[in-house]
Design a protein around this motif. Structure first.
Motif, PDB file in Angstrom:
ATOM      1  N   UNK A 170       0.539  -0.904  -0.143  1.00 40.07           N
ATOM      2  CA  UNK A 170       0.078  -0.105  -0.204  1.00 40.07           C
ATOM      3  C   UNK A 170       0.651   1.290   0.096  1.00 40.07           C
ATOM      4  N   UNK A 171       0.647   2.323  -0.961  1.00 37.45           N
ATOM      5  CA  UNK A 171       2.091   3.322  -1.535  1.00 37.45           C
ATOM      6  C   UNK A 171       0.827   4.127  -0.762  1.00 37.45           C
ATOM      7  N   UNK A 172       1.926   5.368  -0.447  1.00 35.92           N
ATOM      8  CA  UNK A 172       0.999   6.827  -0.063  1.00 35.92           C
ATOM      9  C   UNK A 172       2.122   7.540  -2.172  1.00 35.92           C
ATOM     10  N   UNK A 190      -1.364  10.866  -3.355  1.00 31.66           N
ATOM     11  CA  UNK A 190      -2.697   9.368  -3.060  1.00 31.66           C
ATOM     12  C   UNK A 190      -2.145   8.938  -2.538  1.00 31.66           C
ATOM     13  N   UNK A 191      -3.720   8.138  -2.132  1.00 32.85           N
ATOM     14  CA  UNK A 191      -3.980   6.588  -1.553  1.00 32.85           C
ATOM     15  C   UNK A 191      -3.480   5.105  -2.967  1.00 32.85           C
ATOM     16  N   UNK A 199     -12.063   3.015  -5.110  1.00 33.04           N
ATOM     17  CA  UNK A 199     -12.605   3.810  -4.229  1.00 33.04           C
ATOM     18  C   UNK A 199     -11.914   4.299  -2.789  1.00 33.04           C
ATOM     19  N   UNK A 200     -11.325   3.254  -2.717  1.00 30.77           N
ATOM     20  CA  UNK A 200     -10.404   3.459  -1.573  1.00 30.77           C
ATOM     21  C   UNK A 200      -9.170   3.699  -1.828  1.00 30.77           C
ATOM     22  N   UNK A 201      -8.108   3.953  -2.923  1.00 32.90           N
ATOM     23  CA  UNK A 201      -7.344   4.768  -3.625  1.00 32.90           C
ATOM     24  C   UNK A 201      -7.601   6.155  -3.713  1.00 32.90           C
ATOM     25  N   UNK A 202      -8.117   6.837  -2.025  1.00 28.56           N
ATOM     26  CA  UNK A 202      -8.093   7.859  -2.031  1.00 28.56           C
ATOM     27  C   UNK A 202      -7.114   8.869  -2.426  1.00 28.56           C
TER      28      UNK A 202
END
Lengths: 356, 356
Positions: A170-172, A190-191, A199-202
């Motif tokens: 999981x990356x920023x 972004x995430x 939708x969870x990769x904000x």
């Protein structure tokens, strides 16, 4: 060039919020989707954040709250690069609307999915630096884009469970395909949650909050839930992606000469699995032939496939289906997966060809 | 009492190799299956190992090969207890044979699946003590039961990938449901790999070997592979289990009075997922109603469900279907998942009732 730097021939479902997908042939053409073809799903106007003034706040159940500039993120944490496919929960919805209308939802074809090389810091490293507390069971992502379609209108916020947040994939992310994120894809940060619904990769991330409960914001507590055909007050919160596949070329409705034709598409296994096999059928699902399937570029990356079929003259339907590494297949008919929101369209894809 | 200490009313598919499943009502009656009802799948005669002379060898790509007595395993490693459901890759095969015969394969109903409290050492701890090498990508399990049906006849051997072997839920179990393993379930020691086909949870374990490649034994390289309906020389090696569900009561073919009837069954999501929803239909899949679903007792444990349906007079078919935590459902028809070996029967289960 089209809106937001996209190709002229993007299929634009809405200008604001901007919602657009690449034509199937453009998506099929590259293992890593060019940024100008990458699908874009938004719930409000695209925020224009000033990178100089922007800060990422890390707070909630942490021992040492952080407030980070982009430079601090880039210099104080190891950078990671990964090939990741993002997919909208509404991808392939038009296969369901062919069964029964789904009013009020964007009619996505098979292009609400794209693949990029994302570069950024691991969320786990940032949460470790902040000292995430043992009782933080969820990690919420906050962004400033306000959606008028939310009830009530509100900025975007969702969360993922702690285990997912702390996984090393999981990356920023501050870059895609070797360049800084453009505004429409979440600049400056972004995430990226591989194997989960987009939708969870904000995008436009401003705050990461460790908390005891899942986000109670509209986009997790109300939207992005799978209602059954029979009605259900609550529904299943959508997160990890299921197995899916699509035919990209020839395009649905294409007119072709009879004889050999190359057929291409993609398959995606979702979190923790790989695609083991893809087959296509020209006779409605009685006889199937196996296609050549690429290995995934990494966890959460799509697998493209191709085959050559001998097309007989007439109206020809190409059906496809995939199996994942558990031997699970896909439901046959869109009717069996139809639901009032049009999520999780994972029935066998079908393109209709007119062969002369 | 029946063979091998089993209930008298076990459905015995073969006496040697001994293959038997519990009647559906017996399976439905308990969250943890009593040992005398636990299904038994064998490929050869049950070995009778002398616990005093038995040793577990840990060898291959390890820094410190081990040779352990049962006492050493119990005293030198932490013991773990977990509720785990084991499922045969051929579970529910009879739903496929109703489409087309599958000669040479055991006609398992929905009872080739059972749940126990297993107690043992973590395989990861044993491999850590042995010093598993970085290049050991697979871990093989050897047992002395010789199968005459293998080609050529050979002792049982399969493997799991390193990551799976090192996960903390994989056990080397010496007890089930609070008592030492009985001979038919692998005494003195068996592997338990939650969320994977039972064929990887090797009984009568004598040797664990770290290696670079998957097992090339018959039961992994040839058997337990999913061939497509269209024929495929290789097939997909079966390991992690897919989403599945079954109706247990009323039994298929039952004669019942009209009016309210309790319907029960189970669902199993497989590795890394949970079952999110189960629904039943009385009208062939047009209208569905949601059932009450138990939480799983742990990773790899089944989830039982129950509901009350008003049965109209006549021939009534009860259909069921499940969704997992990704929103993936199950294929509708057994015809669409039929394959020449009868593996991975995960289409919507159906029981036929005669209602008066």
């Amino acid at each position: 060039m089209g809106m937001w730097g996209k190709r002229d021939d993007m299929v634009v479902h809405g200008r604001e919020p901007f919602n657009a997908e690449p034509p199937a042939a453009a998506l099929a053409g590259a293992a890593v989707t060019p940024v100008d073809a990458f699908y874009s799903r938004n719930h409000g106007p695209v925020p224009r954040l000033d990178p100089a003034g922007w800060r990422l706040t890390v707070d909630g159940l942490v021992a040492r709250p952080l407030r980070l500039t982009l430079d601090a993120l880039r210099s104080r944490f190891d950078a990671t690069e990964a090939t990741v496919t993002l997919q909208c929960a509404g991808n392939r919805r038009t296969d369901l609307t062919s069964v029964r209308a789904i009013p009020g939802e964007t009619p996505w074809g098979p292009g609400a999915l794209s693949t990029a090389r994302f570069r950024g810091a691991r969320l786990a490293d940032v949460l470790d630096r902040a000292g995430i507390a043992p009782d933080a069971a969820h990690v919420a992502f906050h962004a400033p884009d306000v959606s008028a379609s939310a009830d009530p209108p509100q900025p975007y916020e969702v969360s993922v469970p702690r285990d997912r947040a702390l996984a090393p994939d999981v990356l920023l992310a501050w870059a895609m395909n070797g360049a800084p994120l453009p505004p429409v894809h979440g600049a400056p940060l972004r995430v990226v949650v591989p194997g989960w619904i987009g939708a969870r990769s904000v995008k436009w991330l401003t705050r990461v909050t460790a908390r005891t409960t899942p986000s109670d914001g509209y986009f997790q507590a109300t939207a992005y839930r799978l209602p059954p055909a029979g009605g259900d007050p609550e529904g299943v919160a959508l997160g990890p992606l299921p197995l899916n596949c699509a035919v990209l070329t020839p395009a649905d409705g294409a007119v072709l000469p009879s004889g050999p034709a190359e057929v291409t598409g993609y398959a995606l296994a979702g979190e923790g699995r790989t695609v083991a096999r893809v087959e296509v059928s020209l006779d409605g699902g009685r006889a199937w032939s196996r296609v050549a399937l690429e290995e995934p570029a990494g966890p959460g990356a799509w697998q493209r496939w191709r085959t050559t079929l001998g097309l007989p003259a007439g109206d020809v339907h190409v059906l496809a289906r995939a199996w994942d590494s558990t031997g699970a297949g896909m439901p046959e008919s869109p009717a069996s997966v139809w639901n009032p929101k049009g999520y999780v369209t994972n029935s066998w894809p079908r393109v209709r060809l007119h062969v002369r």
